[in-house]
Design a protein around this motif. Structure first.
Motif, PDB file in Angstrom:
ATOM      1  N   CYS A 163      68.204  87.711  77.859  1.00  0.00           N
ATOM      2  CA  CYS A 163      67.358  88.889  77.641  1.00  0.00           C
ATOM      3  C   CYS A 163      68.171  89.977  76.952  1.00  0.00           C
ATOM      4  CB  CYS A 163      66.819  89.369  78.984  1.00  0.00           C
ATOM      5  SG  CYS A 163      65.970  90.941  78.905  1.00  0.00           S
ATOM      6  N   CYS A 166      68.463  93.679  79.138  1.00  0.00           N
ATOM      7  CA  CYS A 166      69.415  93.847  80.239  1.00  0.00           C
ATOM      8  C   CYS A 166      70.694  93.065  79.970  1.00  0.00           C
ATOM      9  CB  CYS A 166      68.792  93.385  81.555  1.00  0.00           C
ATOM     10  SG  CYS A 166      68.349  91.632  81.567  1.00  0.00           S
ATOM     11  N   CYS A 189      64.765  94.221  85.502  1.00  0.00           N
ATOM     12  CA  CYS A 189      64.491  94.419  84.073  1.00  0.00           C
ATOM     13  C   CYS A 189      63.020  94.131  83.799  1.00  0.00           C
ATOM     14  CB  CYS A 189      65.386  93.488  83.266  1.00  0.00           C
ATOM     15  SG  CYS A 189      64.934  93.435  81.527  1.00  0.00           S
ATOM     16  N   CYS A 192      62.363  90.871  81.361  1.00  0.00           N
ATOM     17  CA  CYS A 192      62.559  89.501  81.847  1.00  0.00           C
ATOM     18  C   CYS A 192      62.194  89.358  83.317  1.00  0.00           C
ATOM     19  CB  CYS A 192      64.002  89.064  81.619  1.00  0.00           C
ATOM     20  SG  CYS A 192      65.191  90.048  82.561  1.00  0.00           S
TER      21      CYS A 192
HETATM   22 ZN   LIG Z   1      66.077  91.518  81.060  1.00  0.00          ZN
END
Ligand SMILES: [Zn+2]
Ligand SMILES: [Zn+2]
Length: 381
Positions: A163, A166, A189, A192
């Motif tokens: 991701c 993050c 996050c 995700c």
């Molecule tokens: Zn993430």
């Protein structure tokens, strides 16, 4: 103050972080909705999460100790509203820590792999099957691992990617101001959902869940002696978890169909046989189809209505430790109602012979008949 978070976790007010974490993990395992779906338990689960969120965070704990409630929108005390993230700000990784035992203090992305749910299926069996045990073929519909993506959730030829929001950590940090100064909070996050990875092209077969529903046939051994409501646990035969996680358990709940002749009480069977007055007086043998085949029930001369005749060891097999219950035949004596002249004459002569033309009767308080019937049942006579 509305909630005593220390009491919720069952720790002292001066408990250290380790102690708080331990208490939370123990409760989370016990009360997790996957383990215990009862609504009351889920309410408790929310409470311990809230308590842990506050007490595991030194800043929030300090606010709480000073009399504020960091989880209520205006409870910050100073009115700065710096803790507005509320319950949603709680890191999922803490719950996952509780389950997968990550090293204390270590946070990170949560796994896409989780254990599957337990499943339950009802199985109807006959009294004979319950008494002696049986083997059954069961059709079960549960989630199984998707073969197209092997549970990964990504379409063939693609894969999950780190991701970028993050950078794979699964959580994002946020600095907020409060009357205590700057406070850093972390939350899962949003891009995700805390997994740390995103699946750009989900598997078309399972829509990215990593599992699909399928019907399978299971062979289940039913032990002798099961009763209505008995649950047989088949480990690992429940739903496969998301992301190809291990399967939950399957419980088979027994429902015994009613029998035309026998009523089951524990491992004993009961039935009633109705015999004519003359047979009760003279004695007879009555054929009875027991679970073990045709047997003659011996009615001794002079048998009274309400008496019971036990056939030892003809009941249901004891589930734990061998042996079987009894089959108890209750006798009901029928008085003839329609007598032709000849039969009536015979009975009058019998009555005269026995000096019973004007019986005085024997009176006793209460319902003696019913009482002696109960006594018979207890004494197994
Ligand atoms: Zn993430
Ligand atoms: Zn798939």
């Amino acid at each position: 103050m509305a909630t005593d978070y220390y009491a919720v976790l069952g720790v002292r007010r001066d408990a250290g972080q380790d102690e708080i974490k331990k208490a939370f993990r123990r409760l989370a395992r016990e009360l997790h909705p996957d383990v215990n779906p009862d609504p009351k338990t889920q309410e408790r689960f929310k409470e311990i999460n809230a308590a842990y969120e506050v007490l595991s965070d030194p800043a929030k704990r300090q606010v709480y100790d000073l009399g504020g409630d960091p989880l209520s929108p205006n409870g910050g005390g100073g009115g700065a509203g710096g803790f507005g993230a509320g319950a949603a700000g709680f890191g999922f990784s803490d719950i996952m820590d509780a389950f997968f035992g990550a090293a204390s203090g270590q946070r990170g992305p949560r796994s896409r792999t989780r254990r599957g749910q337990d499943a339950m299926i009802r199985l109807e069996i006959t009294l004979e099957e319950a008494a002696f045990g049986t083997t059954k073929e069961l059709q079960v519909d549960t989630a199984v691992t998707c073969t197209t993506c092997s549970g990964e959730g990504a379409a063939p030829g693609t894969s999950a990617q780190t991701c970028d929001m993050c950078r794979g950590k699964g959580e994002v940090s946020q600095v907020t101001r409060s009357f205590l100064g700057q406070v850093m909070t972390s939350r899962p996050c949003p891009q995700c959902q805390g997994f740390g990875t995103v699946v750009p092209t989900p598997c078309p077969e399972c829509a990215g869940d990593g599992r699909v529903r399928a019907r399978r046939t299971l062979t289940v051994k039913i032990p002798a002696g099961v009763d209505n409501g008995t649950r047989i646990q088949l480990a690992g035969e429940g739903e496969v978890g998301p992301g190809g996680g291990p399967a939950g358990d399957l419980y088979v709940e027994i429902a015994e169909t009613s029998h035309p002749t026998f009523q089951r009480r524990g491992d004993d069977l009961h039935c009633t046989v109705t015999i004519p007055m003359t047979a009760a007086a003279l004695g007879t043998q009555v054929p009875l189809q027991t679970l073990d085949g045709l047997e003659d029930v011996d009615i001794r001369p002079g048998t009274q209505s309400g008496q019971s005749i036990p056939l030892h060891g003809r009941g249901v097999t004891h589930l734990r430790g061998g042996g079987r219950g009894d089959l108890i035949v209750h006798v009901e004596v029928q008085t003839p109602t329609k007598l032709d002249p000849e039969q009536e004459d015979l009975l009058r002569r019998l009555s005269a012979l026995r000096g019973e033309e004007r019986p005085s009767g024997q009176f006793a308080p209460g319902q003696q008949g019913l009482f002696s019937r109960l006594k018979d049942a207890f004494n197994g006579r």
